[in-house]
Design an enzyme around this catalytic site. Structure first.
Site, mmCIF file in Angstrom:
data_model
loop_
_atom_site.group_PDB
_atom_site.id
_atom_site.type_symbol
_atom_site.label_atom_id
_atom_site.label_comp_id
_atom_site.label_asym_id
_atom_site.label_seq_id
_atom_site.Cartn_x
_atom_site.Cartn_y
_atom_site.Cartn_z
ATOM 1 N N CYS A 37 0.739 -1.226 0.171
ATOM 2 C CA CYS A 37 0.034 -0.175 -0.124
ATOM 3 C C CYS A 37 0.785 1.121 -0.050
ATOM 4 C CB CYS A 37 -0.949 -0.118 1.309
ATOM 5 S SG CYS A 37 -2.447 -1.169 0.811
ATOM 6 N N HIS A 78 -12.006 10.877 -8.780
ATOM 7 C CA HIS A 78 -11.053 10.687 -9.804
ATOM 8 C C HIS A 78 -9.747 11.625 -9.751
ATOM 9 C CE1 HIS A 78 -13.946 8.499 -12.394
ATOM 10 N NE2 HIS A 78 -12.997 8.229 -12.913
ATOM 11 N N GLU A 130 -13.256 0.098 0.969
ATOM 12 C CA GLU A 130 -12.156 0.314 0.164
ATOM 13 C C GLU A 130 -12.175 -0.732 -0.630
ATOM 14 O OE1 GLU A 130 -8.334 1.154 1.896
ATOM 15 O OE2 GLU A 130 -7.793 -0.975 1.327
#
Length: 145
Positions: A37, A78, A130
């Protein structure tokens, strides 16, 4: 969007509003303990915001759903979370763009907007999924974020 049941928060208010949205965004966790991550990667976050209150506004809303979408979805969709340096930091774990912190920051943004409304609703919970198997629930403590 899939219909989903979210963990419920107990509160004393008469009204409760829930707004679901999807946010496609990238991030990385700037710490070696984050493993993979620590590399830039993306998610389609599923977000549920719970707002509660006792009074409706002049149009009969606790808050207009479109306002919630504007202040959260339009801000993050985005984008790269790390680029929101007004919210996230690459030097402080309390402000890394982890799912936990993303949920807290969304709650703070929403509450800041709610505080400007005359009917004074409260953000009582933010749920951020997530991935299909991982989610965070953030509930502000009474009187503070």
């Amino acid at each position: 969007m899939i219909q989903q049941i979210y963990p419920q928060v107990i509160h004393p208010f008469r009204y409760e509003l829930n707004k679901d949205m999807q946010i496609a965004a990238a991030h990385f966790i700037p710490h070696e303990a984050a493993g993979q991550c620590a590399n830039m990667h993306g998610h389609t976050y599923f977000v549920n915001i719970t707002v509660a209150g006792d009074e409706l506004d002049e149009s009969g809303f606790l808050i207009n759903f479109q306002q919630l979408k504007k202040i959260v979805h339009n801000r993050f969709d985005h984008t790269v979370m790390n680029d929101h340096t007004d919210l996230f930091s690459n030097t402080s774990a309390e402000h890394f763009p982890t799912t936990e912190v993303v949920a807290r920051k969304i709650a703070e943004i929403v509450q800041a907007h709610l505080d400007t409304l005359p009917n004074k609703p409260t953000c009582v919970q933010v749920f951020v999924r997530e991935s299909p198997t991982s989610y965070v629930v953030y509930r502000p403590k009474a009187g503070k974020q």
